[in-house]
Design an enzyme around this catalytic site. Structure first.
Site, short mmCIF file in Angstrom:
data_model
loop_
_atom_site.label_atom_id
_atom_site.label_comp_id
_atom_site.label_asym_id
_atom_site.label_seq_id
_atom_site.Cartn_x
_atom_site.Cartn_y
_atom_site.Cartn_z
N LYS A 187 -0.86 0.77 -25.65
CA LYS A 187 -1.48 0.99 -27.31
C LYS A 187 0.97 1.55 -27.57
CE LYS A 187 -5.78 1.63 -26.69
NZ LYS A 187 -6.45 3.20 -24.75
N GLU A 233 -0.40 4.80 -0.46
CA GLU A 233 -1.46 6.36 -0.48
C GLU A 233 -0.67 6.95 -0.48
OE1 GLU A 233 -4.85 5.68 1.55
OE2 GLU A 233 -6.20 4.15 0.42
N ASP A 252 -6.53 13.81 -25.43
CA ASP A 252 -6.14 12.56 -24.64
C ASP A 252 -5.20 11.89 -25.93
OD1 ASP A 252 -6.54 9.74 -24.10
OD2 ASP A 252 -8.13 9.62 -24.27
N TYR A 298 0.81 -1.26 0.34
CA TYR A 298 0.22 0.06 0.18
C TYR A 298 0.87 1.48 -0.33
CZ TYR A 298 -4.75 -0.72 0.59
OH TYR A 298 -6.30 -0.55 -0.03
N THR A 350 -3.19 6.03 -22.33
CA THR A 350 -2.88 4.97 -21.32
C THR A 350 -0.98 4.74 -22.40
OG1 THR A 350 -3.59 4.20 -23.38
CG2 THR A 350 -5.05 4.54 -21.67
N ARG A 364 -1.36 -2.09 -18.78
CA ARG A 364 -2.14 -1.92 -19.24
C ARG A 364 -2.71 -0.32 -17.56
NH1 ARG A 364 -6.38 -3.29 -21.86
NH2 ARG A 364 -4.76 -4.21 -22.84
N1 DSN Z 1 -11.14 0.70 -25.81
C1 DSN Z 1 -9.94 2.07 -26.34
C2 DSN Z 1 -9.87 1.58 -27.28
O1 DSN Z 1 -9.67 0.07 -28.42
O2 DSN Z 1 -9.02 2.15 -28.17
C3 DSN Z 1 -10.07 3.02 -25.93
O3 DSN Z 1 -9.37 3.30 -24.43
#
Ligand code: DSN
Length: 448
Positions: A262, A89, A233, A87, A259, A268
């Site tokens: 990707k 925080e 984003d 933990y 994110t 993730r």
């Molecule tokens: N769900 C994602 C995608 O497939 O692009 C976006 O966060």
């Protein structure tokens, strides 16, 4: 016993041993140490057997979902490490738990590497995912009931950009902009007109299914013309931005979210960046204590590893290869008379409009799946079909490029798409392609 083949339920297939547990978890450290080793060791846990099954699916098929990738062994190991036990925080140097001295070093390393990678002044590496990063960005900037302008989900935007089924469309008064109905490109003049009419407090840009480059400077001009903040984003194009293959919104947008799994090829998770010190403080407070509790330090460690990998020159080459692969794939697909939204792509993905092929996204996704190729059905701009069916598919080349596939394979895979489209109900043909896919993937193993 160790070599005995296990059933998916973790029980031994041997009749006398079938009722017995194959192993006992003596300590979680051992389990977390190397999950893949555990899966292969024959310990017999049902979950590990299923993880192994999923590993096989990922290995034997062609992964072309534009938002997915394969992480390195090091990223995988950090994600499965003992850090999950802790933990922490708070933030480095200011925690609400003891024993955070090592965790502090890890999280600080992740922050420093992220700042270097994108050339930003402040970074928060605690968001659990892209959605929580966007939620924190809004929380830092606006109040419930304020107006938010983002790209409509049926035009390639994300749920968290103001879709009515998402918190972003329920807590905030959300409005959507679309794409040019003739070209499928962003139409900045139209967006400026909508912004003038709506007068939002936040303009959101960056998309889940847009195959073209984004002009963040134009968006900034639009946002400032109505006194709104701009959030970019960059979840899909983060790897391209980090390596200079796409304009960076750092220093242009007030807040940048992303994110990490990707094109960035990390675990993730999510991140938030800004160059504004006051906003950075608000973002930190939004993530903790407002929205999240204990940070996932094992995932933060994996992010630190991935950012380190992305800082290497080889990562720039990797992103260049993704783009080259996509160009070849798109061109070959178009030579078989597939229609692409915007007639091509500037990035790692394409959106295929299947109407001229008389197919729905659902049908094509399913047939490609039977042939061992994974894509996702995706709405096209002004799609006449509902989201569960759609008139299109979205396809990306990031994951296959990680496996080392190059233009030669892209050409053949595009040919396979055409064969599948022409034999949509021909099970024998789809199985033939599946066999070819398996033999192709054997040449590009996942462990690197
Ligand atoms: N769900 C994602 C995608 O497939 O692009 C976006 O966060």
């Amino acid at each position: 016993m160790a070599k005995e083949k296990l059933r998916a339920d973790g029980k031994s297939p041997h009749p006398k041993r079938a009722g017995r547990k194959n192993f006992q978890v003596k300590n979680t450290v051992a389990v977390n140490k190397n999950i893949m080793k555990s899966a292969k060791s024959g310990w017999g846990d049902k979950v590990f057997a299923l993880i192994k099954e999923e590993e096989k699916r990922q290995t034997d098929g062609l992964e072309m979902i534009a938002s997915e990738n394969y992480v390195s062994k090091q990223v995988l190991e950090a994600t499965g490490s003992v850090l999950t036990n802790k933990y922490a925080e708070g933030y480095p140097g200011h925690r609400y738990y003891g024993g955070c001295e090592v965790i502090d070093k890890i999280e600080s390393l992740a922050i420093e590497r992220l700042k270097k990678l994108f050339g930003c002044k402040f970074a928060n590496v605690q968001p659990h995912c892209g959605s929580s990063a966007n939620m924190a960005a809004y929380y830092a900037l606006i109040k419930p009931g304020d107006k938010l302008l983002g790209q409509a989900i049926d035009a390639g935007g994300h749920l968290t950009h103001g879709a009515k089924v998402s918190f972003s469309g329920q807590i905030y008064k959300s409005f959507g902009y679309g794409l040019d109905s003739k070209t499928g490109f962003l139409n900045y003049e139209d967006i400026a007109k909508i912004a003038k009419k709506v007068k939002p407090k936040v303009v959101m840009c960056g998309y889940s299914a847009y195959p073209r480059s984004i002009d963040f400077k134009k968006f900034k001009k639009i946002a400032r013309s109505v006194n709104a903040y701009l959030i970019a984003d960059i979840a899909h194009i983060a790897g391209l931005v980090a390596t200079g293959y796409h304009q960076s919104p750092i220093g242009i947008a007030d807040i940048v979210t992303s994110t990490t799994h990707k094109t960035l090829r990390g675990p993730r998770s999510g991140i938030i960046m800004t160059n504004d010190e006051e906003l950075a403080k608000k973002i930190n407070r939004a993530i903790f204590p407002a929205l999240q509790g204990g940070p996932l330090e094992h995932v933060i460690a994996a992010k630190a590893v991935a950012f380190g990998e992305a800082l290497k020159p080889s990562f720039k080459k990797y992103i260049g290869d993704i783009l080259e692969n996509m160009k070849v794939f798109a061109k070959t697909l178009m030579s078989f008379d597939f229609d692409l939204v915007t007639n091509g792509t500037d990035n790692h993905l394409i959106l295929v409009d299947l109407r001229s092929k008389n197919l729905t996204g659902q049908e094509f996704e399913s047939a490609l799946g039977e042939a061992g190729i994974t894509v996702n059905k995706n709405g096209i701009p002004l799609d006449p079909l509902p989201p569960k069916i759609t008139s299109g598919i979205r396809v990306g080349t990031a994951a296959l490029t990680t496996r080392g596939m190059r233009p030669k394979e892209m050409q053949r895979i595009a040919e396979m798409f055409n064969i599948v489209a022409e034999n949509i109900s021909n099970k024998k043909k789809l199985q033939e392609i599946k066999r070819e896919v398996k033999s192709m993937t054997k040449k590009f193993p996942l462990t690197r």
